[in-house]
Write a protein that holds these residues in place. Structure first.
Motif, mmCIF file in Angstrom:
data_model
loop_
_atom_site.group_PDB
_atom_site.id
_atom_site.type_symbol
_atom_site.label_atom_id
_atom_site.label_comp_id
_atom_site.label_asym_id
_atom_site.label_seq_id
_atom_site.Cartn_x
_atom_site.Cartn_y
_atom_site.Cartn_z
ATOM 1 N N SER A 238 1.211 -1.102 0.046
ATOM 2 C CA SER A 238 -0.033 0.026 0.023
ATOM 3 C C SER A 238 0.666 1.347 -0.012
ATOM 4 C CB SER A 238 -1.142 0.214 1.528
ATOM 5 O OG SER A 238 -1.848 -1.013 1.112
ATOM 6 N N ALA A 239 2.396 1.290 0.879
ATOM 7 C CA ALA A 239 2.942 2.355 1.030
ATOM 8 C C ALA A 239 2.957 2.935 -0.273
ATOM 9 C CB ALA A 239 4.096 1.934 1.714
ATOM 10 N N ARG A 240 3.121 1.763 -1.339
ATOM 11 C CA ARG A 240 4.144 2.175 -2.347
ATOM 12 C C ARG A 240 3.146 2.591 -3.518
ATOM 13 N NH1 ARG A 240 5.920 3.418 -6.718
ATOM 14 N NH2 ARG A 240 7.410 2.779 -7.508
ATOM 15 N N VAL A 241 1.676 2.471 -3.329
ATOM 16 C CA VAL A 241 0.809 2.830 -4.521
ATOM 17 C C VAL A 241 -0.006 4.172 -3.975
ATOM 18 C CG1 VAL A 241 0.323 0.347 -5.292
ATOM 19 C CG2 VAL A 241 -1.358 1.604 -3.797
ATOM 20 N N ASP A 242 -0.842 4.981 -5.431
ATOM 21 C CA ASP A 242 -1.569 6.367 -5.164
ATOM 22 C C ASP A 242 -2.255 5.881 -4.241
ATOM 23 O OD1 ASP A 242 0.269 7.423 -7.737
ATOM 24 O OD2 ASP A 242 -1.084 7.234 -8.580
ATOM 25 N N ALA A 243 -2.336 6.955 -3.218
ATOM 26 C CA ALA A 243 -3.348 6.840 -2.199
ATOM 27 C C ALA A 243 -5.073 6.198 -2.401
ATOM 28 C CB ALA A 243 -3.451 8.316 -1.636
ATOM 29 N N GLU A 244 -4.930 7.118 -3.710
ATOM 30 C CA GLU A 244 -7.319 6.947 -4.643
ATOM 31 C C GLU A 244 -7.052 5.712 -4.487
ATOM 32 O OE1 GLU A 244 -4.566 8.547 -5.796
ATOM 33 O OE2 GLU A 244 -4.547 8.460 -8.061
ATOM 34 N N ARG A 245 -5.972 4.884 -4.719
ATOM 35 C CA ARG A 245 -6.285 2.982 -5.275
ATOM 36 C C ARG A 245 -6.110 2.133 -3.927
ATOM 37 N NH1 ARG A 245 -2.900 4.675 -9.560
ATOM 38 N NH2 ARG A 245 -5.034 5.105 -11.174
ATOM 39 N N ARG A 246 -5.808 2.558 -2.891
ATOM 40 C CA ARG A 246 -5.652 1.797 -1.795
ATOM 41 C C ARG A 246 -6.272 1.110 -0.796
ATOM 42 N NH1 ARG A 246 -1.405 6.530 1.509
ATOM 43 N NH2 ARG A 246 0.313 6.459 -0.340
ATOM 44 N N SER A 247 -8.150 1.181 -1.439
ATOM 45 C CA SER A 247 -8.856 1.336 -0.783
ATOM 46 C C SER A 247 -8.995 -0.743 -1.292
ATOM 47 C CB SER A 247 -10.074 2.281 -0.924
ATOM 48 O OG SER A 247 -10.491 2.366 -1.737
ATOM 49 N N SER A 248 -8.795 -0.532 -2.447
ATOM 50 C CA SER A 248 -9.723 -1.795 -3.245
ATOM 51 C C SER A 248 -8.580 -2.523 -3.483
ATOM 52 C CB SER A 248 -10.602 -1.464 -4.596
ATOM 53 O OG SER A 248 -11.033 -2.350 -5.370
ATOM 54 N N VAL A 249 -8.142 -3.566 -3.444
ATOM 55 C CA VAL A 249 -7.089 -5.019 -3.857
ATOM 56 C C VAL A 249 -7.561 -5.918 -3.604
ATOM 57 C CG1 VAL A 249 -6.022 -4.650 -1.423
ATOM 58 C CG2 VAL A 249 -4.751 -5.099 -3.026
ATOM 59 N N SER B 32 -8.673 0.945 -8.803
ATOM 60 C CA SER B 32 -9.739 2.510 -8.358
ATOM 61 C C SER B 32 -11.907 2.191 -10.139
ATOM 62 C CB SER B 32 -9.490 3.402 -8.553
ATOM 63 O OG SER B 32 -10.565 4.603 -8.048
ATOM 64 N N ASP B 33 -12.231 1.912 -9.271
ATOM 65 C CA ASP B 33 -13.474 1.931 -9.644
ATOM 66 C C ASP B 33 -13.702 3.093 -11.122
ATOM 67 O OD1 ASP B 33 -14.341 -0.273 -8.825
ATOM 68 O OD2 ASP B 33 -16.070 0.973 -6.945
ATOM 69 N N GLY B 34 -13.761 2.451 -12.302
ATOM 70 C CA GLY B 34 -13.996 3.103 -13.184
ATOM 71 C C GLY B 34 -12.776 3.281 -13.932
ATOM 72 N N ASP B 35 -11.449 2.953 -13.270
ATOM 73 C CA ASP B 35 -10.859 3.784 -13.902
ATOM 74 C C ASP B 35 -9.281 2.723 -14.660
ATOM 75 O OD1 ASP B 35 -7.729 4.830 -13.525
ATOM 76 O OD2 ASP B 35 -7.490 5.636 -12.266
ATOM 77 N N PRO B 36 -8.977 2.732 -15.364
ATOM 78 C CA PRO B 36 -8.556 1.887 -16.294
ATOM 79 C C PRO B 36 -7.342 1.359 -15.534
ATOM 80 C CG PRO B 36 -8.713 3.603 -17.958
ATOM 81 C CD PRO B 36 -9.438 3.201 -16.647
ATOM 82 N N VAL B 37 -6.534 2.278 -15.447
ATOM 83 C CA VAL B 37 -4.887 2.062 -14.853
ATOM 84 C C VAL B 37 -4.698 1.406 -13.915
ATOM 85 C CG1 VAL B 37 -2.806 3.720 -13.991
ATOM 86 C CG2 VAL B 37 -4.550 4.496 -16.075
ATOM 87 N N PHE B 38 -4.070 -0.005 -13.681
ATOM 88 C CA PHE B 38 -4.112 -0.095 -12.177
ATOM 89 C C PHE B 38 -2.419 -0.291 -11.832
ATOM 90 C CE2 PHE B 38 -7.739 -2.386 -14.621
ATOM 91 C CZ PHE B 38 -8.840 -3.008 -13.827
#
Lengths: 502, 87
Positions: free
Chosen positions: A70-81, A97-103
């Motif tokens: 989690s420490a390595r990724v952007d804050a907006e994507r931390r809640s879904s893994v 992140s919901d609806g975002d094509p970038v993982f």
């Protein structure tokens, strides 16, 4: 002409026309399918220099790994893994992140707990194969797409599968033997080939139907059928379909943060199964929950999905792999997958599936050979020798991978081997057998040179059995071919007097 | 190069089999129960689709009569009727 004779003749003509048009592609599909059954072993053979222990052995460290990732990724994507392992990889944390094509993907070494790799991008970019994975994915792609891109490949494979099923049904009606099914086939070469073709067709009938029906599901379901069926079932309201299938987990209101490690430990204790995947949704937010997937590696239909509260760690409900609850439909999809991939009962069904798959290859080649014997044209003979070139082409593709681990190099080698093999086979089948035997003996050496790990060194690790099995198979096949050549096996079809060029 | 009459016949029967099987599958979503997971009526037609497709194609290939085409079309339309009404 009686009605029954008319039906038989019509089906025979259809069997002949479809066999000639799709026999070779059908054989490509079946042969690559036999190789694809052992895709995990092939991956282990090609990646013997890197391996990770299963994450299920250290679930108590999941919270620690999650913090590192989690420490390595952007804050907006931390809640879904999603947390899982693929092939020989470290533990993968796939953030979205919901609806975002970038993982964002973070691999954590399950031994030391250190960050092993990081990728950001689309799913295709994240799962771009490493050198060792190119080999196994080539044979899988050959089987599921004929190396063609996207839906075109999937639909082409499905169509060939349907034609094989048509061949089986028409063949059964036309060729059902009037004599006992246990009688050893006899007679002159052409009659013998015909008898082998009929018996192979009869004995593989249940397997052939099973494997084609389950395979066609994968080809047509996701590309054409399920979107059309979902449209029809909900009057065109696709969102209603998604709501019906993906019913959200109802989480009782609570505060606090549960431990992912504790949730997984509870799921394992509750089911006595092996952890396969954990999905954490809204983690650290409202409605936080975890969905844990577990299964028994020895029985593929044992998979279960358990939902937990992400606040209290309390077990909430059991869910279906498709749909909100376990159902006959979800179990059927699991069964289709396990039956087609041969993973139903682990190694036992894999070996059984491979034997039946090879019998299907015999069925295809004998059918093409019977046709070549009847028509005596160079085109029908070419189909026979090109079909017999598959082992040589596969071995040469592996050698190409050892030199240049790219799909392009393997594709070129696979195609070129067919041309070389067909030319050699048309001249003398012993020449083709010699080429196959020689390249087969080179495969173990290529694996050693590409990875710098000998089979004996690999034995000390978990993938040693796979390395020995792949090397052993290649050497055994090569030696068998050399013995047949040395004993002067009769070459065909070009040296068969009954098939001489007009 | 023009296709042989037998090849044309196979193409016609296989194509007709696909569309008729698709009709049956679409209709089955209406008359098959959804089940607890609400997916049974989607999964079962999808799994049975190849068998229905090839079954119809073989029936049309072997029958060699217009009546077989009429029967196949009639049964497929009857199966699809509930879904067509709902749409």
């Amino acid at each position: 002409m009686t009605r029954e004779v008319g039906v038989r003749r019509a089906l025979y003509e259809a069997h002949r026309a479809v066999g000639l048009a799709f026999g070779f592609l059908g054989l490509l599909l079946v042969f690559s399918g036999v190789v694809a059954i052992f895709v995990d072993d092939l991956a282990a053979w090609a990646e013997r220099d890197r391996h990770s222990p299963p994450m299920s052995a250290s679930v108590e460290r999941l919270d620690e790994w999650l913090a590192t990732a989690s420490a390595r990724v952007d804050a907006e994507r931390r809640s879904s893994v999603r947390v899982f392992q693929r092939e020989r990889d470290a533990v993968l944390f796939l953030f979205s992140s919901d609806g975002d094509p970038v993982f964002e993907a973070v691999w954590v070494d399950p031994v030391g707990g250190a960050l092993a790799d990081y990728r950001r991008g689309s799913i295709a970019e994240i799962f771009a194969p490493l050198d060792g994975q190119v080999l196994s994915r080539f044979f899988v792609s050959l089987h599921v797409r004929f190396l063609l891109p996207g839906r075109a490949g999937s639909l082409s494979v499905g169509l060939v599968g349907i034609m094989l099923l048509l061949l089986v049904f028409t063949g059964i009606y036309v060729h059902w033997p009037r004599r006992a099914l246990f009688r050893r086939p006899r007679g002159a070469r052409r009659q013998l080939l015909g008898a082998v073709h009929t018996l192979a067709g009869i004995w593989t009938l249940p397997f052939t139907v099973l494997i084609i029906v389950t395979g066609a599901f994968f080809s047509f379901a996701t590309t054409v059928l399920l979107p059309a069926l979902a449209f029809a079932s909900h009057g065109g309201d696709i969102e209603a379909v998604q709501r019906a299938i993906q019913t959200p987990v109802e989480v009782p209101p609570a505060t606090g943060q549960a431990s992912a490690s504790s949730i997984c430990a509870d799921a394992i204790e509750r089911t006595n199964l092996v952890l396969q995947q954990v999905e954490l949704k809204n983690w650290g937010e409202q409605d936080a929950h975890a969905i844990v997937r577990l299964a028994d590696p020895g029985w593929d239909l044992s998979g279960r999905l358990l939902a937990y509260s992400g606040h209290t760690g309390e077990f909430l409900e059991e869910r279906g792999s498709i749909g909100a609850k376990p159902s006959a439909g979800a179990t059927t999809v699991e069964a289709v997958r396990a039956l087609h991939f041969g993973t139903l009962a682990g190694a036992t069904t894999k070996i059984l599936w491979a034997i039946f798959g090879l019998l299907m290859c015999v069925l295809s080649i004998s059918g093409l050979w019977v046709r070549a014997a009847r028509t005596r044209t160079w085109r029908s003979q070419l189909l026979v020798v090109a079909s017999a070139s598959f082992p040589f082409a596969s071995f040469l593709a592996v050698l190409a991978w050892a030199i240049s681990p790219t799909t392009t190099a393997m594709t070129v080698a696979f195609g070129a081997a067919h041309v070389i093999g067909a030319l050699a086979g048309l001249r003398n089948l012993r020449l083709l057998a010699g080429l196959t035997a020689t390249t087969g003996l080179l495969v173990p050496i290529a694996g050693y040179l590409a990875t710098d790990v000998s089979p004996f060194a690999a034995l000390a690790q978990s993938e040693g059995a796979s390395v020995i099995a792949v090397d052993g198979f290649c050497v055994l096949l090569s030696l068998t071919l050399w013995i047949l050549i040395a004993r002067g096996v009769r070459a065909a079809p070009s040296e068969d007097p009954s098939l001489a060029h007009r | 190069m023009a296709a042989q009459p037998q090849t044309k016949r196979v193409i016609a029967c296989v194509s007709a089999g696909f569309f008729l099987a698709l009709l049956v599958a679409l209709g089955a979503t209406a008359w098959l129960p959804e089940g607890a997971g609400k997916v049974n009526n989607l999964v079962f037609p999808a799994v049975a689709f190849p068998l229905v497709w090839v079954g119809i194609a073989v029936f049309l290939l072997g029958a060699r009569r217009r009546r077989a085409w009429a029967i196949s079309l009639g049964v497929a339309l009857l199966a699809a009727l509930p879904a067509l009404i709902r749409l």
